[in-house]
Design a protein around this motif. Structure first.
Motif, PDB file in Angstrom:
ATOM      1  N   GLY A 188      41.015  47.672  38.921  1.00  0.00           N
ATOM      2  CA  GLY A 188      40.068  48.742  39.175  1.00  0.00           C
ATOM      3  C   GLY A 188      40.157  49.308  40.578  1.00  0.00           C
ATOM      4  O   GLY A 188      40.783  48.742  41.471  1.00  0.00           O
ATOM      5  N   GLU A 189      39.465  50.449  40.761  1.00  0.00           N
ATOM      6  CA  GLU A 189      39.566  51.210  42.000  1.00  0.00           C
ATOM      7  C   GLU A 189      38.880  50.550  43.185  1.00  0.00           C
ATOM      8  O   GLU A 189      39.166  50.887  44.316  1.00  0.00           O
ATOM      9  N   GLY A 190      37.957  49.631  42.962  1.00  0.00           N
ATOM     10  CA  GLY A 190      37.180  49.106  44.072  1.00  0.00           C
ATOM     11  C   GLY A 190      37.559  47.731  44.546  1.00  0.00           C
ATOM     12  O   GLY A 190      36.965  47.217  45.497  1.00  0.00           O
ATOM     13  N   GLN A 314      37.664  51.934  30.654  1.00  0.00           N
ATOM     14  CA  GLN A 314      37.097  51.073  31.698  1.00  0.00           C
ATOM     15  C   GLN A 314      37.828  51.212  33.041  1.00  0.00           C
ATOM     16  O   GLN A 314      38.185  50.228  33.683  1.00  0.00           O
ATOM     17  N   ARG A 315      38.006  52.436  33.474  1.00  0.00           N
ATOM     18  CA  ARG A 315      38.625  52.685  34.773  1.00  0.00           C
ATOM     19  C   ARG A 315      37.786  53.631  35.629  1.00  0.00           C
ATOM     20  O   ARG A 315      38.269  54.166  36.616  1.00  0.00           O
ATOM     21  N   GLY A 316      36.543  53.848  35.251  1.00  0.00           N
ATOM     22  CA  GLY A 316      35.687  54.727  36.031  1.00  0.00           C
ATOM     23  C   GLY A 316      35.292  54.105  37.358  1.00  0.00           C
ATOM     24  O   GLY A 316      35.303  52.885  37.542  1.00  0.00           O
ATOM     25  N   THR A 345      30.715  51.010  46.695  1.00  0.00           N
ATOM     26  CA  THR A 345      31.433  51.454  45.506  1.00  0.00           C
ATOM     27  C   THR A 345      30.977  50.657  44.297  1.00  0.00           C
ATOM     28  O   THR A 345      30.513  49.522  44.417  1.00  0.00           O
ATOM     29  N   ARG A 346      31.094  51.288  43.139  1.00  0.00           N
ATOM     30  CA  ARG A 346      30.966  50.605  41.864  1.00  0.00           C
ATOM     31  C   ARG A 346      32.142  51.011  41.003  1.00  0.00           C
ATOM     32  O   ARG A 346      32.516  52.200  40.986  1.00  0.00           O
ATOM     33  N   PHE A 347      32.746  50.055  40.296  1.00  0.00           N
ATOM     34  CA  PHE A 347      33.963  50.363  39.556  1.00  0.00           C
ATOM     35  C   PHE A 347      34.037  49.513  38.295  1.00  0.00           C
ATOM     36  O   PHE A 347      33.445  48.437  38.195  1.00  0.00           O
ATOM     37  N   ASP A 348      34.754  50.018  37.320  1.00  0.00           N
ATOM     38  CA  ASP A 348      35.063  49.280  36.100  1.00  0.00           C
ATOM     39  C   ASP A 348      36.503  48.790  36.157  1.00  0.00           C
ATOM     40  O   ASP A 348      37.349  49.372  36.854  1.00  0.00           O
ATOM     41  N   GLY A 375      32.894  45.708  39.064  1.00  0.00           N
ATOM     42  CA  GLY A 375      32.132  45.122  40.148  1.00  0.00           C
ATOM     43  C   GLY A 375      31.529  46.149  41.071  1.00  0.00           C
ATOM     44  O   GLY A 375      31.648  47.370  40.866  1.00  0.00           O
ATOM     45  N   THR A 376      30.871  45.641  42.105  1.00  0.00           N
ATOM     46  CA  THR A 376      30.294  46.458  43.161  1.00  0.00           C
ATOM     47  C   THR A 376      30.661  45.832  44.508  1.00  0.00           C
ATOM     48  O   THR A 376      30.801  44.606  44.622  1.00  0.00           O
TER      49      THR A 376
END
Length: 795
Positions: A188-190, A314-316, A345-348, A375-376
């Motif tokens: 994920g992005e975060g 699930q990549r938002g 950040t919050r990410f999937d 996660g966050t």
């Protein structure tokens, strides 16, 4: 062993002899001031007394960069022979690096003209750089660029022109310009990226030391991975340059500097207000605003807002970041700096895809393995620094910093293999970091030879609370606690390094000492005897690590752009996981002994580095984060070869090419370590040209083109398997006219179906399938072709 003992003894000698040398040096300065002209430049580089570092207000050091107004002249370089090098200040890669507004790096050779005050390296001092063509121009248009003086064959500074050559969607993309480095984003992005360098699978940072303008990034004893280093809080537009020190050959390199150290310097290139809005595929939206109120590039504020749906299930993600820095001269030589920022950040996360499910059609290439993953993260930081007035030939810098960070992460890489309720793990890590550091640099004369001394000391305290729980896949509720602990980890360090010029030779000797104290309270074992392991509910440990550093340099001629030959040695270390220590245990540092032979040639248009490296790690281990298991391997060896080239053959054209070949294996079994990258190739090419289109009116239009090419060879996997080859092409095209600019970026232009990460282990994502421990191939999907369009406004 003898080399390490010699270096430590030499360190003590340097530290104890510094006051005497300093008094003698100050006396020499006072005597010389009576007879010598301050503008005399006729002294031979091999015999003249080294000058102290120029203060930020007295010099402008700048890795060359791509500007948006005019093509650049070739980049100037500092003196490169050992004797000329001693005429400039020598510090580089300190344990406490500051941004260039605060750091005291090398002055340029006499061929580089001193420019008006700008207080930050990495910025071009030219009229065209800071203001639009139609705006009033400064009185001077002198272009001054510089970079730190290299002390080993593989040290390199990546200026903003190279960082701008290829598309960069985030701060970690900037690291992909580092020779031999691979950054993988598999959750994920975060989440922090997985890093590979010099035969090391550094996981999320355990073997790569990262620093942002004096703020440490690596987190000690992190719940998810040792040295967890999340760079997502950095806004890429304010990164002015990256200083790379591969290996562990400098005394200033600290915890986790096993494969190398990267330090990001911050600054905003253009004065005024810059706003950039991006729209891209998969609902990508991003807004960045930067403000530079005055001539000092080191005083700025920047904010970033971004969100997107992602290229699959699930990549938002959504994130916001703020970074601000201010530098000021208070008179009498005092220079102060403050750097602060916040990030959330919050990410999937999609998890992994089983290769056999892809082949049977049960999953597609971009499927998600299990819901509820993601996660966050939040991070808040503040750094305060002061540079004291010059004292004769010395300079002193003091810094204080504090960081608050927290992470909540959910992942499930094995489905229902361990428990029919699900193998999902939720990890939390809340950390408070307080630290201080001091550095002193001094140029003196010893035995009739110029010597550059660097001394540093500091302390850092981490207070951490962390938990790990298992949750049900059906509703996300917890059913088992696995970790609930609080600990403090304190590191106190001191280091010294000295370099002496001996004609065309230069000898560098240094050492470093780190003391680590840990206090742990196991709250889970205290309230539930089933988790008591006999180590004690509350326990403490202490350990010391001593490391030697040494280097030898030879210049083939007295020319500043001559070939230089290097031999380097250094001891690095990785601190242990605090929870694993027992009462009274001597903290077991993981030690690395590294050596390098190489050569480099630094010129105005061409800079070439070649190095042959090797490292030995005692009692090594790697953590398989997919299944949460630490695998101890014993002694490991790594060898390899790196070549890199930075070229600016004509104005407006810049290229950075690099290739690294590495081999890593376990000595006892002579088997290869899994996951490391045996071959990495990278090319960054950027070109810009002003266009005079009369039909558009009077103002010039600047056209910029850039591309980034990445090649990653097959990586070894467990059970004698190999990953697939990766080849990626990224491009961007930009046009700027006056205050407006438009940029098109395309990542993965060829739309390759590439696997960002590949793993081999057993899993069971179908709860109705029979249980099995047979290993299977898994992968995380890399991004498909993604295009974005950015509108820029410069005011």
């Amino acid at each position: 062993m003898r080399v390490r003992v010699l270096a430590v003894v030499s360190t003590c000698f340097l530290a104890s002899g510094l006051p005497c040398l300093a008094m003698a040096q100050d006396a020499g300065v006072r005597s010389a001031a009576v007879t010598a002209s301050p503008t005399n430049t006729e002294t031979s580089p091999a015999t003249r007394q080294p000058e102290p570092d120029a203060s930020p207000a007295e010099r402008n050091e700048a890795p060359s960069e791509r500007t948006h107004e005019s093509p650049k002249a070739p980049t100037g370089v500092p003196p490169t022979s050992p004797q000329a090098d001693q005429a400039s200040s020598a510090p580089t890669n300190s344990e406490a690096p500051s941004t260039t507004a605060q750091r005291t790096t090398e002055d340029s050779a006499s061929s580089q003209t001193e420019a008006p005050s700008t207080a930050l390296r990495g910025t071009e001092v030219s009229a065209a750089t800071d203001t639009p063509e139609s705006a009033p121009q400064p009185a001077t248009s002198t272009v001054v660029r510089g970079t730190r003086t290299a002390r080993s064959a593989s040290e390199v500074t990546l200026g903003r022109d190279i960082l701008d050559a290829a598309p960069r969607s985030g701060a970690v993309d900037l690291l992909r310009a580092v020779p031999g480095l691979v950054a993988s984003q598999h959750s994920g992005e975060g989440k922090a990226h997985q890093l590979f360098l010099r035969g090391f699978d550094a996981l999320h940072g355990q073997d790569v030391e990262l620093d942002v303008a004096g703020l440490p990034v690596n987190e000690v004893s992190h719940i998810h991975a040792l040295g967890y280093a999340d760079l997502n809080f950095v806004i890429p537009e304010v990164v002015q340059s990256i200083e790379v020190t591969e290996g562990s050959y400098r005394a200033s390199q600290g915890d986790f500097a096993v494969a190398g150290t990267m330090r990001l310097d911050l600054g905003v290139r253009e004065q005024g207000v810059h706003i950039a809005g991006t729209l891209g595929q998969y609902r990508q939206r991003r807004l960045v605003a930067t403000v530079r109120p005055g001539e000092d590039p080191g005083t700025f504020a920047a904010v970033e807002l971004g969100e997107g749906k992602g290229f699959g299930a699930q990549r938002g993600y959504g994130r916001a970041a703020l970074l601000a820095q201010a530098t000021a001269k208070l008179g009498d030589g005092f220079i102060v700096r403050a750097l602060g920022g916040s990030y959330v950040t919050r990410f999937d996360s999609p998890g992994v895809v089983r290769e056999d499910n892809l082949l049977t059609g049960a999953s597609d290439f971009f499927s998600a393995s299990a819901p509820r993953q993601g996660g966050t993260v939040s991070r808040h930081q503040l750094l305060l620094g002061v540079e004291l007035p010059r004292a004769g030939k010395g300079r002193t810098k003091l810094e204080l910093f504090g960081i608050l960070s927290d992470l909540r992460l959910r992942n499930n890489f094995t489905g229902f293999r361990v428990d029919p309720r699900g193998d999902g793990l939720e990890q939390t890590n809340d950390a408070t970091v307080l630290g201080a550091r001091a550095e002193h640099r001094r140029n003196v004369t010893a035995f009739g030879r110029p010597v550059t001394l660097e001394l540093g000391l500091g302390a850092r305290r981490d207070g951490v609370e962390q938990t790990q729980r298992r949750y049900r896949e059906s509703d996300g509720t917890f059913f088992s606690d696995e970790i609930d602990a609080r600990f403090t980890q304190t590191n106190v360090w001191g280091w010294a390094e000295g370099q002496m010029a001996l004609g065309r030779w230069a000898l560098r000797v240094g050492g470093r000492a780190d003391g680590l104290g840990v206090e742990v309270f196991d709250a889970l074992a205290f309230r539930d005897p089933r988790f008591y392991d006999g180590q004690g509910y509350s326990r403490s440990a202490f350990g010391v690590h001593l490391g030697a550093k040494a280097g030898l340099e030879y210049a083939l001629s007295d020319e500043s752009d001559t070939w230089r030959l290097f031999a380097s040695y250094g001891d690095g270390f990785r601190s242990p996981q605090a929870r694993s220590l027992s009462e009274g245990e001597r903290a077991p540092f993981v030690s690395v002994h590294g050596a390098e032979l190489g050569a480099r040639k630094d010129g105005e248009r061409w800079a070439l580095q070649l190095s042959l490296f090797g490292s030995q790690v005692e009692n090594d281990f790697f953590f398989d984060h997919t299944v949460g298991t630490t695998v101890y391997t014993g002694e490991t060896l790594r060898t390899g070869l790196t070549a890199s080239l930075q070229a600016r053959p004509v104005p407006g054209l810049v290229a950075a090419l690099s290739g690294t070949v590495a081999h890593a294996y376990v000595k006892a079994t002579d088997t290869m370590l899994p996951y490391f990258a045996p071959f990495v190739g990278r090319a960054e090419v950027g070109w810009e040209r002003p266009l005079e289109w009369s039909w558009l009116g009077g103002e010039k239009t600047l056209l910029s083109l850039g591309t980034g090419l990445t090649f990653i060879g097959p990586r070894p996997l467990p059970f004698d398997e190999r990953s697939r080859t990766v080849f990626l092409t990224d491009v961007d095209v930009a046009v700027r006219r006056g205050e407006l600019g438009l940029r098109l970026e395309v990542m993965n232009l060829l739309d390759s179906r590439w696997r960002d990460g590949e793993f081999v282990y057993s899993s069971r994502f179908d709860p109705n399938a029979p249980a099995s421990l047979v290993p299977a191939r898994h992968f995380t999907a890399g991004s498909p072709r993604t295009a974005s369009l950015t509108l820029e406004v410069h005011l």
